[in-house]
Design a protein around this motif. Sequence first.
Motif, PDB file in Angstrom:
ATOM      1  N   GLU A  62      20.400  22.549 -45.931  1.00  0.00           N
ATOM      2  CA  GLU A  62      19.696  23.373 -44.935  1.00  0.00           C
ATOM      3  C   GLU A  62      19.346  24.743 -45.525  1.00  0.00           C
ATOM      4  OE1 GLU A  62      22.047  23.447 -41.356  1.00  0.00           O
ATOM      5  OE2 GLU A  62      21.795  21.278 -41.095  1.00  0.00           O
ATOM      6  N   ASP A  70      28.888  16.235 -44.853  1.00  0.00           N
ATOM      7  CA  ASP A  70      28.903  17.403 -43.946  1.00  0.00           C
ATOM      8  C   ASP A  70      28.765  18.708 -44.731  1.00  0.00           C
ATOM      9  OD1 ASP A  70      31.365  17.030 -45.085  1.00  0.00           O
ATOM     10  OD2 ASP A  70      32.533  17.467 -43.279  1.00  0.00           O
ATOM     11  N   ILE A 110      20.158  11.945 -47.586  1.00  0.00           N
ATOM     12  CA  ILE A 110      21.332  12.816 -47.666  1.00  0.00           C
ATOM     13  C   ILE A 110      22.557  12.063 -48.218  1.00  0.00           C
ATOM     14  CG2 ILE A 110      22.156  12.493 -45.266  1.00  0.00           C
ATOM     15  CD1 ILE A 110      21.908  15.942 -46.750  1.00  0.00           C
ATOM     16  N   SER A 133      24.570  12.849 -51.631  1.00  0.00           N
ATOM     17  CA  SER A 133      26.001  13.167 -51.602  1.00  0.00           C
ATOM     18  C   SER A 133      26.743  12.420 -52.712  1.00  0.00           C
ATOM     19  CB  SER A 133      26.600  12.854 -50.229  1.00  0.00           C
ATOM     20  OG  SER A 133      26.917  11.492 -50.115  1.00  0.00           O
ATOM     21  N   ARG A 155      25.150  18.926 -46.119  1.00  0.00           N
ATOM     22  CA  ARG A 155      24.116  19.288 -45.130  1.00  0.00           C
ATOM     23  C   ARG A 155      23.923  20.803 -45.068  1.00  0.00           C
ATOM     24  NH1 ARG A 155      22.315  15.003 -42.248  1.00  0.00           N
ATOM     25  NH2 ARG A 155      23.817  13.358 -41.849  1.00  0.00           N
TER      26      ARG A 155
END
Lengths: 117, 405
Positions: free
Chosen positions: A56, A49, A37, A41, A52
């Motif tokens: 998802e 954040d 992750i 990014s 994510r």
Amino acid sequence: MLDDRDTPRGGARRREATDLYATVLEVVKRYHGAARITRVSYGAGMPVDRLRVLVERLVALDLLRSEEIDGRPAYDITPRGQEFLSTYWKMRAFIEVLESNPDGRPARRRAERAPAQ
Amino acid sequence: MAETRLPRNSQTHLGRVDGDLRAEANVRISSDGTVTVTGGARFDGSADIHGNFECQRFRSEDGTVHISGNLTAQENIEARDAILEIDGALKARHVDVDRRLKVGGPAEAEKFDVGGVLEGAQTLSARSVSVGGRFHLGGRLTAETVEAGGGVTLQDVAIDTLEVGGAVQVGGGEVRRSIEVGGRFRAERELAFGSLEVGGLAEFAGPAHGGRIEVGGLLNANRDLAFDTLEIGGVGRIDGNGSGRSAEVGGRFSVAGSLTLTGPLEVGGSITVREALVAERLELGGSLETRRAVLTGPAEIGGAVSTREGFKASRIRLQRKSRARGPLVAERVELERGAHAEDIYGGEIDLEEKADARRIFGARVRLRDGASADEITYTESVDIEPGARVRSPPQKAEQLPTFPL
């Protein structure tokens, strides 16, 4: 990816939700099943954040899949994700042409009047 | 091995360091020109180094390490959650940077792996380059494989494969094996390539020559384009001449000059060739418009063909309800039911039911029931079935006029 800096002929274009999803998928694709992750990014240029939430959603839509590698999740693109990217880029190419004037200059777009991101 | 430690926020003058170097965050290092660390160098945060920096291994975490000179590592360079900025040259075995790598001078390594952005002002040589985000290079890129998830701007390239997710702009050069672009590809100058696969938009500002070209979306070539095979699913345009072995057009394709193929042309959509079309054979489901077309083999026309000077093939078959404007020339010309043509020149000419032609010049001519023609000139035989119609009586001649083309 076609973000604000890479839009054709310098015209500003705001990144929309589909652009962000495509950006994430393209970055994940480069890691051949081992995309972390934090690494994604940096490639996608967005904070972890926020990323994510997008990841998802992409997993829920079966565009990405997640697998534990050394106890941490790593992501890979699915065939559906590949299909999404293929359709996305084809559409973006046509939109780019449709939004250009016949003389080759970029047409005035909605996003050019929008505040800078 | 001995370790030299630099405390947080310290300023140090270094020359040769025997053993390892460990620097805490926010250190400033000055030198008489070069700092040489015989072991590994590790930076736990930002650092500013004046001069060249040489070490066995280089690792930084969090923050930005800036080096005003060259960085040389005998082994690997790693920057975890960190940025690395080098004003001079970079040389290492492997380079792995999480966030951003900026190099002012030439860069050389077996492998570059950058998570975010890779920026180089000069040349870069590597076996492989992988960038998660954007990759910009001001000088020549020499590599086997290049991959990037985002936008890529390159000047001269000498690489084997290029795979990019976003937008690619290449100055020119050679991609020996394949180019795969998800989004947009643009070559500013002359480019040679093995194969090109573009999901979105491909643009060639200069002349280009390559092997297989597959465009799912759009192709624009401002100059001549040479290829082995060309497949266009969307829309293609060549402002110069096109040449290759074969072409398949599912969408719309236009060529401002001539299109020369040694093999077949298949058009499901529409194609316009302003000058001459030369090919081995043609299968046309859609439409073709050109000044002249010369085929060494047969032509199957299912849609509409329009030429100013003529259309020549070994055999021409106009399928049911298809249309031909301009002269048709072939050893055998067949018009299926409801097909329409203007002037036809050939050895054997056969018009089926409700087919219609303007003038027919042939050795052997047959008009079946319901077919019609304005004029027929023949040398050997004419067979006009009951129900067929010829507006002027057929003329037998010793010799046919010279055929067009």
